[in-house]
Enzyme design. Sequence first.
Site, PDB file in Angstrom:
ATOM      1  N   GLY A 137       0.812  -1.202   0.000  1.00 42.33           N
ATOM      2  CA  GLY A 137       0.000   0.000   0.000  1.00 42.33           C
ATOM      3  C   GLY A 137       0.845   1.252   0.000  1.00 42.33           C
ATOM      4  O   GLY A 137       2.064   1.220  -0.192  1.00 42.33           O
ATOM      5  N   VAL A 142       3.010  -5.643   3.210  1.00 41.86           N
ATOM      6  CA  VAL A 142       2.641  -6.841   3.959  1.00 41.86           C
ATOM      7  C   VAL A 142       3.248  -8.051   3.262  1.00 41.86           C
ATOM      8  O   VAL A 142       3.035  -8.255   2.058  1.00 41.86           O
ATOM      9  CB  VAL A 142       1.113  -6.991   4.072  1.00 41.86           C
ATOM     10  CG1 VAL A 142       0.761  -8.242   4.874  1.00 41.86           C
ATOM     11  CG2 VAL A 142       0.503  -5.762   4.728  1.00 41.86           C
ATOM     12  N   ASP A 251     -11.994   2.889   8.689  1.00 40.35           N
ATOM     13  CA  ASP A 251     -11.670   2.411   7.338  1.00 40.35           C
ATOM     14  C   ASP A 251     -12.259   1.024   7.121  1.00 40.35           C
ATOM     15  O   ASP A 251     -11.587   0.116   6.634  1.00 40.35           O
ATOM     16  CB  ASP A 251     -10.155   2.379   7.132  1.00 40.35           C
ATOM     17  CG  ASP A 251      -9.781   2.356   5.651  1.00 40.35           C
ATOM     18  OD1 ASP A 251     -10.644   2.703   4.817  1.00 40.35           O
ATOM     19  OD2 ASP A 251      -8.638   1.988   5.321  1.00 40.35           O
TER      20      ASP A 251
END
Length: 432
Positions: A137, A142, A251
Amino acid sequence: MELGAGLMNDASERGGPAYVTGTEGAGSWGGTGRMGVAGSRRTLPHKQADSIPSRGPWVRGWKRVLSGVETTLSGLEQLWAQRKRRLPPLEPALLPSEKSLTEWPVPKLVSLFLPEFPVRPPQGQQQLKVLGFVAKGSFGTVLKVLDCGLGALLAVKVVPKVEVLQRDSLRQCKEEVSIQRQIRHPFVRGLGGSWQGQRHLFTMYKYYSTGDLHSLWAAVGCFSEASVRLFAAELALGVGYLHDLGIVHRDLKMENILLDERGHLKLTDFGLSRHLPQGERAYTICGTLQYMAPEVLRGGPYNHVADWWSLGILLFALAAGKFPLQAEKDHVAMLASVTRCNYEVPASLSQGLALLLQELLCHDPFHRLRYLYHFQAHPFFRGMAFDPELLQKQPVSFVLEARAVLPAPAEAVPFQDFDCDLICLSTHPCPA
């Protein structure tokens, strides 16, 4: 302004612009100290010197201050001399090649300000192997990691320290770890561990090979109402649990919902979350545009009720196979689009589901569906037991069928130290 999952404006949480009035020590304290004590000395002419009252109260005051400083310094010198006689001889300094990993580029003192990310020796991570990327991102990467000692798959989020400093997001990183450490819920993913290396911050989680809800939705399309009812109940329990802890997620979206090996949900990604005690309000415009409540798009004030609007958007997309509105270029255009839309649900949906979506997508947060007992008594959930154990008793069959067609994992790459070479790992993508 960066939009999407990392959308956050530069205003403070109080809603107004962030003002800088100067740092402590650069104002009256620093100026007075330099001019009054350590300033340059000048010899006054005889007549000018006589014109200043030598025995005035301000002169006597400064003499007392200076004499006190001199007495204090002499006392410290005596104490240090006594202490020095008892101290062992200093060890020789480390060679440049022997210096600790935490001394560059951020001094070791940073560990005092990051207790959420303890310093761990590289030997503690020699049993990990990186299998590839899970997601990359705007803020961190990740990785899918194998713990060779335990034989367990893990997900490790890697955030460069330089980005934390450049974006002034240290408080956000600390808040994210602090929130996840207190979470213990079947439908919310907790924290497995956190540490810091030479150039990165690391957070570890359990890895779920089934992927996220958005990938499943993109492959399957609209869900059956039975599946929507199950997922809505699981998310209502998870979000309600967070709100009871005083946590607002901010979110909530399909990409931030993982699927475990039995097809049940795990709410994750608390990068924009914060502790918001009951009665307080937030003002930061943050989240993902298609999911943001109108009060968030306006810049507040808003509270935990904004998460229920996001849940309504998510359930609408699951049931209808499309979003009620497309994402706009910024939050101003998105607010105008949300204000004009009345969120008419498809006629193919049942009356109970249509009523649930209308109550979640209410523009007025005071009239929006927002309490767990409202879900339990809702017509759409008639006969549904809001018990995590009962909800997880049976696997979700259509999720497991979709899982069977996932590609095989990539070749393993050794995880040699804290600060792995992310560029090298980009050639080993992770399928899930």
